[in-house]
Design a protein around this motif. Structure first.
Motif, PDB file in Angstrom:
ATOM      1  N   LYS A   1      -3.037  -9.780  18.439  1.00 55.88           N
ATOM      2  CA  LYS A   1      -3.477  -8.426  18.053  1.00 55.88           C
ATOM      3  C   LYS A   1      -2.327  -7.449  18.261  1.00 55.88           C
ATOM      4  CE  LYS A   1      -7.733 -10.125  18.107  1.00 55.88           C
ATOM      5  NZ  LYS A   1      -8.404 -10.553  16.879  1.00 55.88           N
ATOM      6  N   ILE A   2      -2.218  -6.482  17.321  1.00 49.72           N
ATOM      7  CA  ILE A   2      -1.181  -5.457  17.492  1.00 49.72           C
ATOM      8  C   ILE A   2      -1.780  -4.151  17.994  1.00 49.72           C
ATOM      9  CG2 ILE A   2       0.413  -6.486  15.835  1.00 49.72           C
ATOM     10  CD1 ILE A   2      -0.464  -4.208  13.862  1.00 49.72           C
ATOM     11  N   ALA A   3      -3.092  -4.130  18.180  1.00 51.59           N
ATOM     12  CA  ALA A   3      -3.786  -2.979  18.776  1.00 51.59           C
ATOM     13  C   ALA A   3      -5.136  -3.502  19.259  1.00 51.59           C
ATOM     14  CB  ALA A   3      -3.983  -1.871  17.735  1.00 51.59           C
TER      15      ALA A   3
ATOM     16  N   LEU B   1      -1.302   8.003  11.469  1.00 50.69           N
ATOM     17  CA  LEU B   1      -2.593   8.647  11.769  1.00 50.69           C
ATOM     18  C   LEU B   1      -3.138   8.193  13.123  1.00 50.69           C
ATOM     19  CD1 LEU B   1      -4.399   8.526   8.284  1.00 50.69           C
ATOM     20  CD2 LEU B   1      -3.194  10.426   9.341  1.00 50.69           C
ATOM     21  N   VAL B   2      -2.977   6.897  13.434  1.00 51.08           N
ATOM     22  CA  VAL B   2      -3.574   6.354  14.666  1.00 51.08           C
ATOM     23  C   VAL B   2      -2.684   6.602  15.885  1.00 51.08           C
ATOM     24  CG1 VAL B   2      -4.394   4.245  15.806  1.00 51.08           C
ATOM     25  CG2 VAL B   2      -4.833   4.568  13.375  1.00 51.08           C
ATOM     26  N   ASP B   3      -1.360   6.378  15.734  1.00 49.29           N
ATOM     27  CA  ASP B   3      -0.459   6.395  16.905  1.00 49.29           C
ATOM     28  C   ASP B   3       0.327   7.692  17.080  1.00 49.29           C
ATOM     29  OD1 ASP B   3      -1.214   3.794  17.225  1.00 49.29           O
ATOM     30  OD2 ASP B   3       0.697   2.900  16.643  1.00 49.29           O
ATOM     31  N   ASP B   4       0.484   8.457  16.029  1.00 49.06           N
ATOM     32  CA  ASP B   4       1.354   9.640  16.061  1.00 49.06           C
ATOM     33  C   ASP B   4       2.713   9.300  16.701  1.00 49.06           C
ATOM     34  OD1 ASP B   4       2.193  12.225  15.675  1.00 49.06           O
ATOM     35  OD2 ASP B   4       1.109  13.061  17.391  1.00 49.06           O
TER      36      ASP B   4
ATOM     37  N   VAL C   1       7.889   7.175   6.225  1.00 52.44           N
ATOM     38  CA  VAL C   1       6.448   6.913   6.254  1.00 52.44           C
ATOM     39  C   VAL C   1       5.990   6.602   4.831  1.00 52.44           C
ATOM     40  CG1 VAL C   1       4.173   7.823   6.835  1.00 52.44           C
ATOM     41  CG2 VAL C   1       6.151   8.484   8.214  1.00 52.44           C
ATOM     42  N   VAL C   2       5.289   5.480   4.684  1.00 48.05           N
ATOM     43  CA  VAL C   2       4.767   5.079   3.371  1.00 48.05           C
ATOM     44  C   VAL C   2       3.345   5.638   3.279  1.00 48.05           C
ATOM     45  CG1 VAL C   2       4.345   3.114   1.848  1.00 48.05           C
ATOM     46  CG2 VAL C   2       6.178   2.995   3.531  1.00 48.05           C
ATOM     47  N   ASP C   3       3.190   6.712   2.516  1.00 43.90           N
ATOM     48  CA  ASP C   3       1.989   7.548   2.609  1.00 43.90           C
ATOM     49  C   ASP C   3       1.626   8.046   1.200  1.00 43.90           C
ATOM     50  OD1 ASP C   3       0.027   9.316   3.412  1.00 43.90           O
ATOM     51  OD2 ASP C   3       1.390  10.698   4.425  1.00 43.90           O
ATOM     52  N   SER C   4       0.925   7.212   0.416  1.00 46.00           N
ATOM     53  CA  SER C   4       0.711   7.463  -1.019  1.00 46.00           C
ATOM     54  C   SER C   4       0.271   8.883  -1.354  1.00 46.00           C
ATOM     55  CB  SER C   4      -0.328   6.485  -1.577  1.00 46.00           C
ATOM     56  OG  SER C   4       0.000   5.184  -1.220  1.00 46.00           O
ATOM     57  N   VAL C   5      -0.732   9.395  -0.628  1.00 44.81           N
ATOM     58  CA  VAL C   5      -1.286  10.708  -1.012  1.00 44.81           C
ATOM     59  C   VAL C   5      -1.061  11.773   0.072  1.00 44.81           C
ATOM     60  CG1 VAL C   5      -2.947   9.862  -2.711  1.00 44.81           C
ATOM     61  CG2 VAL C   5      -3.602   9.948  -0.305  1.00 44.81           C
TER      62      VAL C   5
ATOM     63  N   HIS D   1      -0.955   3.107  -4.861  1.00 40.64           N
ATOM     64  CA  HIS D   1      -0.146   3.047  -3.641  1.00 40.64           C
ATOM     65  C   HIS D   1       1.332   3.163  -3.996  1.00 40.64           C
ATOM     66  CE1 HIS D   1      -3.585   1.993  -1.223  1.00 40.64           C
ATOM     67  NE2 HIS D   1      -3.896   1.049  -2.093  1.00 40.64           N
ATOM     68  N   VAL D   2       2.115   3.430  -2.976  1.00 39.85           N
ATOM     69  CA  VAL D   2       3.565   3.554  -3.157  1.00 39.85           C
ATOM     70  C   VAL D   2       4.137   2.259  -3.751  1.00 39.85           C
ATOM     71  CG1 VAL D   2       5.732   3.712  -1.845  1.00 39.85           C
ATOM     72  CG2 VAL D   2       3.807   5.222  -1.275  1.00 39.85           C
ATOM     73  N   ASP D   3       4.999   2.404  -4.758  1.00 34.76           N
ATOM     74  CA  ASP D   3       5.684   1.258  -5.361  1.00 34.76           C
ATOM     75  C   ASP D   3       6.812   0.871  -4.394  1.00 34.76           C
ATOM     76  OD1 ASP D   3       7.572  -0.262  -6.784  1.00 34.76           O
ATOM     77  OD2 ASP D   3       7.034   0.655  -8.694  1.00 34.76           O
TER      78      ASP D   3
ATOM     79  N   GLU E   1       8.202  -1.190  11.274  1.00 30.63           N
ATOM     80  CA  GLU E   1       7.452  -1.296  12.543  1.00 30.63           C
ATOM     81  C   GLU E   1       5.945  -1.286  12.298  1.00 30.63           C
ATOM     82  OE1 GLU E   1       8.622   0.602  16.147  1.00 30.63           O
ATOM     83  OE2 GLU E   1      10.661   0.901  15.460  1.00 30.63           O
ATOM     84  N   GLY E   2       5.494  -1.878  11.213  1.00 31.79           N
ATOM     85  CA  GLY E   2       4.070  -2.022  10.968  1.00 31.79           C
ATOM     86  C   GLY E   2       3.488  -0.860  10.192  1.00 31.79           C
ATOM     87  N   GLY E   3       2.137  -0.814  10.116  1.00 33.07           N
ATOM     88  CA  GLY E   3       1.248  -1.796  10.674  1.00 33.07           C
ATOM     89  C   GLY E   3       1.043  -3.015   9.774  1.00 33.07           C
TER      90      GLY E   3
ATOM     91  N   ALA F   1      -9.876  -6.021  15.625  1.00 32.86           N
ATOM     92  CA  ALA F   1      -8.570  -5.531  16.088  1.00 32.86           C
ATOM     93  C   ALA F   1      -7.489  -5.989  15.101  1.00 32.86           C
ATOM     94  CB  ALA F   1      -8.281  -6.068  17.490  1.00 32.86           C
ATOM     95  N   LYS F   2      -6.507  -5.100  14.840  1.00 29.54           N
ATOM     96  CA  LYS F   2      -5.470  -5.388  13.832  1.00 29.54           C
ATOM     97  C   LYS F   2      -4.521  -6.492  14.286  1.00 29.54           C
ATOM     98  CE  LYS F   2      -6.301  -1.894  10.983  1.00 29.54           C
ATOM     99  NZ  LYS F   2      -6.367  -1.910   9.533  1.00 29.54           N
ATOM    100  N   THR F   3      -4.018  -7.229  13.302  1.00 30.11           N
ATOM    101  CA  THR F   3      -3.055  -8.310  13.559  1.00 30.11           C
ATOM    102  C   THR F   3      -1.730  -7.948  12.863  1.00 30.11           C
ATOM    103  OG1 THR F   3      -3.598  -9.607  11.596  1.00 30.11           O
ATOM    104  CG2 THR F   3      -5.009  -9.929  13.514  1.00 30.11           C
TER     105      THR F   3
ATOM    106  N   VAL G   1      -0.134  -9.094  10.413  1.00 27.75           N
ATOM    107  CA  VAL G   1      -0.154  -9.102   8.949  1.00 27.75           C
ATOM    108  C   VAL G   1      -1.610  -9.098   8.486  1.00 27.75           C
ATOM    109  CG1 VAL G   1       0.616 -10.289   6.865  1.00 27.75           C
ATOM    110  CG2 VAL G   1       2.020 -10.405   8.920  1.00 27.75           C
ATOM    111  N   GLU G   2      -1.973  -8.058   7.734  1.00 22.46           N
ATOM    112  CA  GLU G   2      -3.355  -7.935   7.238  1.00 22.46           C
ATOM    113  C   GLU G   2      -3.390  -8.265   5.741  1.00 22.46           C
ATOM    114  OE1 GLU G   2      -6.161  -7.078   9.039  1.00 22.46           O
ATOM    115  OE2 GLU G   2      -5.087  -7.121  10.921  1.00 22.46           O
ATOM    116  N   GLY G   3      -3.792  -7.340   4.897  1.00 20.59           N
ATOM    117  CA  GLY G   3      -3.865  -7.606   3.452  1.00 20.59           C
ATOM    118  C   GLY G   3      -4.959  -8.605   3.119  1.00 20.59           C
TER     119      GLY G   3
END
Ligand code: NAP
Length: 206
Positions: A6-8, A43-46, A63-67, A115-117, A136-138, A168-170, A172-174
């Motif tokens: 888990k990464i969190a 958003l989660v860790d600031d 930061v990869v942040d589409s909108v 999403h961001v290309d 550095e994730g997530g 809990a996040k790992t 690699v998700e997707g």
């Protein structure tokens, strides 16, 4: 990550690193041109994504942040606007984009999809002089970068904790692969230990 992958924790709390590992990661940050994270991590860790635990140069923070969900009060915006690059799409809110630019933040518009290309983002970062980047994730961003064959090396510290949590996040998700042997192939480069932690380094074979 923790020993159980888990990464969190299930609440999103992610202070996993030991002091030694923070030093290792900060030295790594100071050796790259840019550190990249997904919007959800902000958003989660600031996070600050700067170099504090060792002496060294401070990389660009991407930061990869589409909108443009990033809060204007986040530490990256308030502390390091000149070092901050936000990758978004043409669908991003124009007023928020202007507000961020006014504060000195660089915006990279990468496509007009949902999403961001990511390949386009890496091209644009290359044009800005970025030759070595540290992601550095997530987990969600990690999956999509691997899918686009944009990750060459993986460094993973296994910390001596077990936290469980089915949500809990790992690392690699997707959506994942249906079969193990369809997964990304790796070549072990090194194994190191620091106290009760193990630091693994792998190359990705595409
Ligand atoms: N232990 C560690 O080392 C570590 C490191 C980092 C994070 N974490 C933890 O991981 C969690 C966050 O991870 P996460 O997986 O939820 O989110 P994430 O990977 O940080 O961010 C995912 C978001 O990035 C945005 N994105 C934009 N373009 C994308 C693209 N082309 N492909 C993929 N994503 C794209 C998406 O939102 P939009 O499209 O809306 O922008 C997506 O929801 C937090 O709990 C954090 O504490 C732990």
């Amino acid at each position: 990550m923790t020993l159980d992958g888990k990464i969190a924790s299930y609440t999103g709390e992610s202070s996993i690193s030991s002091e030694k590992d923070k030093k290792r990661v900060h030295a790594l940050r100071s050796s790259v041109d840019a550190v990249i994270v997904g919007s959800n991590t902000v958003l989660v860790d600031d996070p600050r994504l700067d170099v504090r635990y060792v002496e060294g140069k401070d990389p660009l923070k991407v930061v990869v942040d589409s909108v443009l969900k990033i809060p204007l009060g986040s530490r990256l915006v308030t502390l390091f606007p000149e070092k901050l690059v936000i990758a978004c799409t043409q669908k991003a809110n124009k007023e928020k984009a202007e507000e961020l630019k006014k504060r000195g933040v660089t915006l990279l518009f990468c496509g007009d999809g949902e999403h961001v290309d990511l390949p386009l983002l890496f091209e644009k970062l290359y044009q800005m002089g970025v030759r070595r980047a540290l992601v550095e994730g997530g987990g969600e961003l990690n999956w999509h970068l691997l899918k686009h064959a944009l990750i060459h090396e993986i460094q993973l510290t296994i910390a001596p904790f077990i936290v469980g949590g089915r949500n809990a996040k790992t690392p690699v998700e997707g959506e994942g692969f249906p079969k193990i042997r369809e997964g990304f192939k790796l070549k072990l480069a090194s194994v190191d230990t620091q106290d009760d932690e193990v630091v693994l380094r792998y190359f990705v074979i595409y």
